[in-house]
Every structure is written in structure tokens, then in C-alpha cells.
Design a protein around this motif. Structure first.
Motif, PDB file in Angstrom:
ATOM      1  N   GLY A 414       0.632  -1.274  -0.241  1.00 26.79           N
ATOM      2  CA  GLY A 414      -0.067  -0.102   0.134  1.00 26.79           C
ATOM      3  C   GLY A 414       1.123   1.090   0.049  1.00 26.79           C
ATOM      4  N   THR A 415      -0.058   2.242   0.251  1.00 29.95           N
ATOM      5  CA  THR A 415       0.970   3.494   0.796  1.00 29.95           C
ATOM      6  C   THR A 415       2.054   3.874   1.069  1.00 29.95           C
ATOM      7  N   PRO A 416       2.812   2.744   2.456  1.00 27.15           N
ATOM      8  CA  PRO A 416       3.898   3.201   3.258  1.00 27.15           C
ATOM      9  C   PRO A 416       4.637   1.954   2.201  1.00 27.15           C
ATOM     10  N   GLY A 417       4.403   0.989   1.636  1.00 27.06           N
ATOM     11  CA  GLY A 417       5.383   0.352   0.549  1.00 27.06           C
ATOM     12  C   GLY A 417       5.808   1.405  -0.511  1.00 27.06           C
ATOM     13  N   LYS A 418       5.380   2.356  -1.152  1.00 21.97           N
ATOM     14  CA  LYS A 418       5.626   3.177  -2.145  1.00 21.97           C
ATOM     15  C   LYS A 418       5.672   4.062  -1.715  1.00 21.97           C
ATOM     16  N   ARG A 419       6.031   4.709  -0.440  1.00 22.40           N
ATOM     17  CA  ARG A 419       6.809   5.706   0.531  1.00 22.40           C
ATOM     18  C   ARG A 419       8.549   4.664   0.450  1.00 22.40           C
ATOM     19  N   ASN A 420       7.609   4.105   0.908  1.00 23.22           N
ATOM     20  CA  ASN A 420       9.537   3.417   1.501  1.00 23.22           C
ATOM     21  C   ASN A 420      10.221   2.855  -0.181  1.00 23.22           C
ATOM     22  N   ARG A 421       9.624   2.990  -1.359  1.00 21.64           N
ATOM     23  CA  ARG A 421      10.640   2.028  -1.865  1.00 21.64           C
ATOM     24  C   ARG A 421      11.565   3.857  -2.555  1.00 21.64           C
ATOM     25  N   MET A 422      10.608   4.507  -1.972  1.00 25.15           N
ATOM     26  CA  MET A 422      10.924   6.014  -2.639  1.00 25.15           C
ATOM     27  C   MET A 422      12.346   6.420  -1.685  1.00 25.15           C
ATOM     28  N   ARG A 423      11.381   6.702  -0.726  1.00 25.95           N
ATOM     29  CA  ARG A 423      13.071   6.769   0.303  1.00 25.95           C
ATOM     30  C   ARG A 423      14.078   5.755   0.254  1.00 25.95           C
ATOM     31  N   GLU A 424      14.021   4.580  -0.116  1.00 23.03           N
ATOM     32  CA  GLU A 424      15.261   3.566  -0.257  1.00 23.03           C
ATOM     33  C   GLU A 424      16.102   4.586  -1.489  1.00 23.03           C
ATOM     34  N   LYS A 425      15.235   4.706  -2.661  1.00 24.46           N
ATOM     35  CA  LYS A 425      15.891   5.399  -3.845  1.00 24.46           C
ATOM     36  C   LYS A 425      16.384   6.736  -3.088  1.00 24.46           C
ATOM     37  N   MET A 426      16.069   7.330  -2.352  1.00 22.91           N
ATOM     38  CA  MET A 426      16.746   9.371  -1.630  1.00 22.91           C
ATOM     39  C   MET A 426      15.722  10.144  -2.391  1.00 22.91           C
ATOM     40  N   PHE A 427      14.446   9.457  -3.147  1.00 25.09           N
ATOM     41  CA  PHE A 427      13.234  10.684  -3.895  1.00 25.09           C
ATOM     42  C   PHE A 427      12.792  11.408  -3.102  1.00 25.09           C
ATOM     43  N   PHE A 428      12.355  10.449  -1.874  1.00 23.49           N
ATOM     44  CA  PHE A 428      11.170  11.336  -1.070  1.00 23.49           C
ATOM     45  C   PHE A 428      11.515  12.122  -0.576  1.00 23.49           C
ATOM     46  N   ASN A 429      10.678  13.259  -0.254  1.00 18.77           N
ATOM     47  CA  ASN A 429      11.020  14.991   0.608  1.00 18.77           C
ATOM     48  C   ASN A 429      10.049  14.749   1.804  1.00 18.77           C
ATOM     49  N   ASP A 430      11.508  14.099   2.992  1.00 21.57           N
ATOM     50  CA  ASP A 430      10.774  13.826   3.936  1.00 21.57           C
ATOM     51  C   ASP A 430      11.348  15.140   4.685  1.00 21.57           C
ATOM     52  N   PRO A 431      10.102  15.632   5.846  1.00 27.50           N
ATOM     53  CA  PRO A 431      10.854  16.688   6.984  1.00 27.50           C
ATOM     54  C   PRO A 431      12.421  16.966   7.029  1.00 27.50           C
ATOM     55  N   PRO A 432      12.964  17.569   8.023  1.00 28.33           N
ATOM     56  CA  PRO A 432      14.189  17.737   8.420  1.00 28.33           C
ATOM     57  C   PRO A 432      14.220  16.521   9.684  1.00 28.33           C
ATOM     58  N   GLU A 433      12.760  16.344  10.501  1.00 27.07           N
ATOM     59  CA  GLU A 433      12.342  15.529  11.776  1.00 27.07           C
ATOM     60  C   GLU A 433      13.115  14.097  11.352  1.00 27.07           C
ATOM     61  N   TYR A 434      12.729  13.587  10.407  1.00 29.42           N
ATOM     62  CA  TYR A 434      12.693  12.528   9.759  1.00 29.42           C
ATOM     63  C   TYR A 434      13.934  11.783   9.923  1.00 29.42           C
ATOM     64  N   PHE A 435      15.073  13.486   9.332  1.00 31.15           N
ATOM     65  CA  PHE A 435      16.159  12.655   9.764  1.00 31.15           C
ATOM     66  C   PHE A 435      17.254  12.377  11.028  1.00 31.15           C
ATOM     67  N   ASN A 436      16.497  12.091  11.887  1.00 26.82           N
ATOM     68  CA  ASN A 436      17.105  12.452  13.842  1.00 26.82           C
ATOM     69  C   ASN A 436      15.464  11.929  14.531  1.00 26.82           C
ATOM     70  N   HIS A 437      16.218  11.077  15.591  1.00 29.06           N
ATOM     71  CA  HIS A 437      15.733  10.563  16.644  1.00 29.06           C
ATOM     72  C   HIS A 437      15.866  11.033  17.796  1.00 29.06           C
ATOM     73  N   ASP A 438      14.894  10.764  19.037  1.00 28.86           N
ATOM     74  CA  ASP A 438      14.646  11.411  20.062  1.00 28.86           C
ATOM     75  C   ASP A 438      15.837  10.246  20.874  1.00 28.86           C
ATOM     76  N   HIS A 439      16.112   8.990  20.941  1.00 25.88           N
ATOM     77  CA  HIS A 439      16.716   8.472  21.180  1.00 25.88           C
ATOM     78  C   HIS A 439      18.004   7.928  20.520  1.00 25.88           C
ATOM     79  N   GLY A 440      18.091   7.738  18.937  1.00 23.68           N
ATOM     80  CA  GLY A 440      19.108   7.837  17.978  1.00 23.68           C
ATOM     81  C   GLY A 440      18.557   6.362  17.215  1.00 23.68           C
ATOM     82  N   PHE A 441      19.507   5.684  16.945  1.00 23.70           N
ATOM     83  CA  PHE A 441      19.354   4.466  16.201  1.00 23.70           C
ATOM     84  C   PHE A 441      20.116   3.468  16.319  1.00 23.70           C
ATOM     85  N   VAL A 442      19.234   2.514  15.448  1.00 23.92           N
ATOM     86  CA  VAL A 442      20.377   1.038  15.321  1.00 23.92           C
ATOM     87  C   VAL A 442      20.573   0.684  14.372  1.00 23.92           C
ATOM     88  N   SER A 443      21.831   0.309  13.371  1.00 22.37           N
ATOM     89  CA  SER A 443      21.876   0.262  12.291  1.00 22.37           C
ATOM     90  C   SER A 443      22.478  -1.185  12.387  1.00 22.37           C
TER      91      SER A 443
END
Length: 695
Positions: A414-443
Motif C-alpha cells: 500500500g501507501t507505506p510500501g510506495k513511500r519506502n521504495r521512494m525513500r530507498e532511492k532517496m527521492f522522497f521529500n521528508d522533513p528534517p525531523e525524519y532524519f533525527n530521532h530522540d533516542h537515536g538509531f540502531v544499524s
């Protein structure tokens, strides 16, 4: 003589009776087969004989949730008892357990009922279990909610704002580029897609609700009002709302053609990487150009595809219309207005292909369509891409071509799948807060996949279970490490950054031996996340019941840290978490925080969640914790009830692979495949796990 006459009368009576019965049966059959629903069922059985997507199972597993005074109950069982049964229904086994590890079997009590996901109730919008954008506030209610039930929208009257932003010749003349107008439309649910879409010139966006219209006006986006009375939420592919939305789209084509421009119409899940107008200007004699679902190219350059070689269904996600096509558009509208069950794309294909014929001498690949009335062309599938030719086949790479547009079709979440595919290709225009997280990330990473990839492709080139074994061996390895990362992210309150996923076989809606018939690319291949995981029904879904499912787990795409929008303050605030063998002296055993030395921290493998959290105490100030491996990175949750909640959530996170030649032919990916458990369909699974089709 009298006896003969009586016998003759009886014979006539019997004959008339038999005739009456026959006529009754005939009228009954005519009534039955004449119903649309009967033919729809016959069509579905012939054309779609395989239950190819878990969404198709929802009608058999409808979740009824009762909201009363803030307490959610499922099938009459309150949360406290529900959690107890859910925890006892799955052995508390290491979330990081590998196939080589052997866990002691524990006595367990099977749950009396499957725990069902909770849904938040929202007023005056379509109820969806997986919406990411929620324009309405959540309220408590005592009503019973059925997942995917539709709420009828009230009729809306045009406001002064709607009237002010009604399209006019003057409006479009100011916006159009060289006589071309690129048009899309959206409701509030797709507002983030709109912000990604508006990167070209000569565009205009139709706002289907006042909330989006007001937002676009404030942001100085070229827009117009198309108050539709449709939902503020997801249109839902195949739903009545989706069909109504399609009618609005076709009316837009007629509307703007009458305003004196060439119309380029594109769905909002189309992303333009280059300005398409110069391309359409190459074909001044074309009355109509359309994108296609054809899966192989008939040309190796930017020319139009060859007709009828590229004769698969046209996809109406990207189209160009000139004035001469207006009669065609009117007839198209008439067709779908007569029958609300007719899909706009099917109607388009039936209409334009009628009486079509190639023009062998045309140097540009144009052919005649619509009974020879319109000069038409098929846009090249390598540069006006479907979701398959771009995200899966990556056809443009093989042909070394620059893509004009990508349409997020051929995806499974659905919509989350479309959104994630565009994000994987770095096309999606996410706001700055998407690129941060209060507690950080696990990679993390999937480790060395070399050996698994060698056997991940088709094993028999057949349509049987034997053919998929290598694929599932690869994917189950990736699933296990993903689950481990999800568990650690839950403990630390962080978001998970996924690695690139790999698949041995493609995914489709029908049986295949590894690739969709007609497509051409190598196996195994780097696959989008929605090929394996249910983003719509699991990952992106707010279950709204942390007592039953634990906290929501945020996730990011594999290209996250490479995105130009990522700030060095986040990306460079990183510690590598090295997992050491248990008992190694210089590695923390969780009794105290491990020191951070030269950007690394060392902890022993197999710690319980509380000790892991303690060991990472000093590292917690860094934004990114990059684990050297997820194998054995955490033994389990310290508290059994935490494992139970987490396992409940994981049951919802796997999608399906489709399909072998069977009915049903799909196989569910299982996030708990390496432990004894019950799945979301209440099926018991022992060890070793094996591929099974259905339900």
C-alpha cells in the motif's frame, strides 16, 4: 376408449408439468448468471485463482475491537488475561537464536484466543488499521470497530475558497509550460507525496479536500480545488473510493483539454526525475501517449515502444492528451459512469485498443488507436518506469538511460510500501525531523551472504515448493537478524535502520518459477523491503495497544545515512558495538557500562535486555549504534511478558511470497520461524520450520 382419453390427458398433464419445471429452472439460471456478482465470481476464479496477498485474507480474519472507557478488549477478553495467554502461547526463546542454537523446551500453555491488533477510532474518516498520517484527533468511543470498515463521507458544499481556486483559462495560461500542463491530484493522506511530486515546472495539483487546499495555498504550490467528498484517508486499491477517485481523474483530463492546454496527467505516486515536457514535444503528431505495464523493452533507447510488440495493458498513471483526444475522453467517462464496478484503467484499455493498427512506415513508433481515430504511442518502459522496471529490474541501469518518471506500481504494501521504495532511492521529500530521532538509531548488516546467494535463485525452475527452498533459506536468515535488531531497538527506544534486502526469487500475484513472465533480470537481486515484510499491516501500523504489542518500532530505509538530507551531527555521532564471545574479559557482561574507546564499545554476546541496556549506558549518548553483528547480540528480554508482547508484534510483520502452482499457492514469511510458536492464523509451528502454502 375412455381409458385411452384419460391416459392421454394424464400424459399431457405430465408433459406440461415437466415443461413448467424446465422453464422455471431456465428462468432461475438466467437470473443467476445475469447477475453481475455471479460473473464477477466466475471471473475472479478464472483470472485470479490464487489468493495472492494477505489483504485478500482479511475478509476471512476480520478483527472486531471493542473500545470501552479506554480499555480495549478482543473477542471478549480484557488485556490483562489476553497478555498472559499471549505470553504463554509462545516459548520464551532467545530473539537472537540461530538455527545452530538449541533452546531448552519449556512447558507452555496455548492461548485460547489469537490476540488481535487494536485500532484507534477516528471520527468522520475511513477507518484504516495502518494509516501513517492522521488528520483527525484520536477519540475514545464505545462503538465496535471492524478493521477496514468504511465511513461514509458527508456531502460538502463549495466554499468561497473552492470557488476562488476553480480552474480557469487564465489560471492555467499562467502555469502551463509551452502549452503543456502537468496535472495530479491528492487528498490529505497523500500530502507528503505532493511535496515530493512538485519538483517540475508547468504543474498543478488538485486538492480533494479543504485541509490539503489550505496547506498548498500557504506553501505557494500551484493548486486548484476539486472538492470530491471522498475520504481524507487512503483510497484503498480496488475499493469504491478508489473507483470514484479514478472518475475524478478522467474528468480532469476533459476539463483541462477544454481550457486549451495539452494535458499530461500523472498519479501522485509518480515521481518525475526529469522534466517530461521536452520529451512529449518530440511527438507533435501524437494525439495520446501512455505508460505501460509491459515488463520488457522493445527499444534500447528513448524511442516509443513498438506496437503491438509492447501490447501489455496500458497503465494510466502517466498519460499525455492533446485536443483531438477529447471525444475519446468523453466516451471513456461515459463507460465508467454507466457501471461503477468498471475500473477506469480496464475501460481505457478496452477503448483505445479497439480497432488499433500499427503504422509500419511511421518513423516514430506511432500507431492508430480508437478505431483508427487517434495517433497513439506507448512510452518507453525503461525511462517512464513502472515499479517493476525501475525498482526490481533496474532496466535503466542495463540500458544506461536517464529516467524521466517512476510510478510506484508492482509493490505489495500500500501507501507505506510506495513511500519506502521512494525513500530507498532517496527521492522522497521528508522533513528534517525524519532524519533525527530522540533516542537515536540502531544499524546493522546481514553479514556475508555469499554462500546463501549461491543457492537463493530458482532451485528447480518449476512451480513447486522445491524451487523456493534456497530463497527462503536466504530470506529467513535476513528475517532473523532483522528481528534481533527490532528487539534491541525496542529495549533501547531507538529506530532501526535496515540494510539492503536480497531476494532469490521475484514476487508476483500468480505462479512463476522465479521471475514474472515477460520480465528479464538476474537472480538473486537486491529487493525492496515490501517484497518480504508487511509494511502496511505491520511495520507502519499503529497498533494502539502497547500492553499487547509493546511499543511501536520506527524504521528507516537502507540508504538513510547516504541521503543528502542527513546531517553530519547525526551521521557522525556513531559508536560501533562489537559483540564478543561470552566470558571475554575486556567485554562488558552487563554489570556496568562498557567504556567507549576509539569509537567502539565491546559487549558480551547473549546478554538479557536489562544487562544489554546497562552495558550500552555510556554509548547511549551517541545517535547511531552500529552493531558489528546481530547474531547473538541479545539473548532475550529479561521479563517474559516483554517477550510475549514483542512476539505478538512480530507475528504481524511478515508478508508473503507468491506463488507456486497450488491453491492457495502463497507462503507466509514467518518472523518467528526459528522458535516454537503459534502464528497469526493460530497455526502451531514446531522445529525445524518448513515452507507451507496458505492459509
Amino acid at each position: 376408449m375412455a381409458l385411452q382419453q384419460a391416459a392421454a390427458k394424464r400424459g399431457k398433464g405430465i408433459a406440461l408439468g415437466v415443461l413448467g419445471v424446465i422453464m422455471l429452472v431456465m428462468f432461475s439460471l438466467m437470473f443467476m448468471v445475469g447477475r453481475h456478482t455471479h460473473w464477477a465470481e466466475v471471473y475472479d476464479e478464472m483470472v485470479h485463482p490464487f489468493d495472492a496477498h494477505p489483504d485478500g485474507l482479511v475478509k476471512h480474519h476480520t478483527t472486531v475491537l471493542h473500545h470501552d472507557a479506554g480499555k480495549v478488549t478482543v473477542s471478549g477478553i480484557a488485556h490483562e488475561e489476553e497478555i498472559k495467554q499471549a505470553v504463554e502461547g509462545t516459548n520464551m526463546t532467545q530473539p537472537t537464536r540461530s538455527t545452530e542454537q538449541t533452546a531448552a523446551k519449556e512447558e507452555k500453555v496455548e492461548p485460547a484466543v489469537e490476540v488481535k491488533p487494536a485500532v484507534k477510532v477516528k471520527p468522520a474518516v475511513e477507518v484504516k488499521p495502518n494509516e501513517e498520517k492522521k488528520p483527525a484527533e484520536v477519540v475514545k468511543s464505545t462503538e465496535t470497530v471492524i478493521v477496514k470498515a468504511e465511513t461514509k463521507e458527508p456531502e460538502e458544499k463549495l466554499s468561497m475558497l473552492d470557488e476562488k481556486y476553480t480552474p480557469t483559462k487564465e489560471m492555467v495560461a499562467k502555469i502551463a509550460q509551452d502549452g503543456y500542463l502537468v496535472v495530479t491530484w491528492a487528498n490529505w493522506h497523500y500530502q507528503d507525496f505532493v511535496h515530493t511530486w512538485v519538483g517540475i515546472t508547468g504543474y498543478i495539483v488538485g486538492a480533494m479536500d479543504e485541509q490539503l487546499l489550505e496547506t498548498l495555498i500557504k506553501e505557494d504550490v500551484n493548486c486548484f480545488s476539486m472538492k470530491s467528498g471522498l475520504t481524507l484517508g487512503d483510497f484503498g486499491w480496488g475499493s469504491k473510493t478508489f473507483a470514484k477517485m479514478g472518475r475524478e481523474k478522467i474528468r480532469l483530463i476533459a476539463l483541462f483539454l477544454k481550457l486549451g492546454v495539452h494535458v499530461v496527467i500523472a498519479d501522485v505516486d509518480v515521481l518525475f526525475l526529469r522534466n517530461p515536457i521536452p520529451y512529449f514535444q518530440r511527438y507533435p503528431t501524437a494525439d495520446m501517449l501512455t505508460s505501460s505495464d509491459h515488463l520488457s523493452n522493445t527499444v534500447n533507447d528513448e524511442s516509443l515502444e513498438r506496437w503491438p510488440q509492447a501490447g501489455s495493458a496500458a497503465n494510466i498513471g502517466i498519460m499525455m492528451f492533446r485536443e483531438k483526444s477529447l471525444d475519446f475522453v468523453h466516451e471513456w467517462i461515459e463507460l465508467i459512469e454507466k457501471d461503477e464496478t468498471v475500473w477506469d484503467q480496464n475501460a481505457f484499455n478496452d477503448l483505445f485498443k479497439k480497432g488499433s493498427k500499427p503504422l509500419p512506415d511511421d518513423p516514430q513508433g506511432i500507431f492508430l488507436a480508437y478505431n483508427g481515430k487517434l495517433r497513439t504511442g506507448i512510452l518507453p518502459v525503461s525511462i517512464f518506469c513502472s515499479g517493476h522496471t525501475y525498482f526490481t529490474q533496474r532496466m535503466y541501469e542495463a540500458l544506461k538511460l536517464d529516467v524521466y518518471a517512476v510510478h510506484a506500481t508492482f509493490q505489495f504494501s500500500g501507501t507505506p510500501g510506495k513511500r519506502n521504495r521512494m525513500r530507498e532511492k532517496m527521492f522522497f521529500n521528508d522533513p528534517p525531523e525524519y532524519f533525527n530521532h530522540d533516542h537515536g538509531f540502531v544499524s546493522f548488516n546481514f553479514g556475508d551472504l555469499t554462500e546463501l546467494l549461491k543457492t537463493a535463485g530458482p532451485n528447480t525452475n518449476g512451480h513447486d515448493l522445491a524451487n523456493v527452498q534456497g530463497h527462503f533459506k536466504l530470506v529467513n536468515h535476513e528475517i532473523l537478524l532483522t528481528r534481533n535488531a527490532m528487539a534491541i531497538a525496542t529495549v533501547l527506544g531507538r529506530a532501526v535502520v535496515m540494510p539492503q534486502l536480497y531476494c532469490g526469487l521475484d514476487r508476483w500475484w500468480a505462479p512463476h518459477a522465479g521471475t514474472i513472465p515477460g520480465s528479464k533480470f538476474g537472480l538473486p537481486f537486491p529487493c525492496p523491503l515490501d517484497h518480504v515484510f508487511d509494511l502496511e499491516g505491520g511495520w507502519a501500523r499503529d497498533f494502539g495497544a502497547p500492553d499487547a504489542f509493546g511499543p511501536n518500532i520506527e524504521y528507516r530505509e537502507h540508504s538513510f545515512f547516504n541521503n543528502k538530507r542527513m546531517t553530519p551531527a547525526v551521521r557522525d555521532s556513531k559508536v560501533v558495538v562489537e559483540i564478543c564471545p561470552a566470558g571475554k574479559a575486556e567485554c562488558s557482561d552487563g554489570s556496568a557500562a562498557a567504556p567507549v574507546v576509539a569509537g567502539r564499545v565491546k559487549i558480551q554476546a547473549g546478554l538479557l535486555s536489562e544487562k544489554l541496556k546497562t552495558a550500552l549506558g555510556e554509548a547511549s549518548k551517541f545517535k547511531v549504534l552500529e552493531f558489528s553483528t546481530m547474531q547473538g547480540a541479545m539473548a532475550n528480554f529479561t521479563k517474559p511478558e516483554d517477550w510475549g508482547r514483542f512476539a505478538n508484534r512480530m507475528r504481524q510483520y511478515g508478508s508473503i511470497w507468491c506463488c507456486i502452482m497450488a491453491h492457495p499457492g502463497h507462503i507466509h514469511y514467518d518472523m518467528l520461524w526459528d522458535v516454537e510458536h503459534k502464528d497469526k492464523f493460530d497455526r502451531k509451528w514446531g522445529l525445524p520450520w518448513e515452507t507451507k502454502t496458505g492459509p
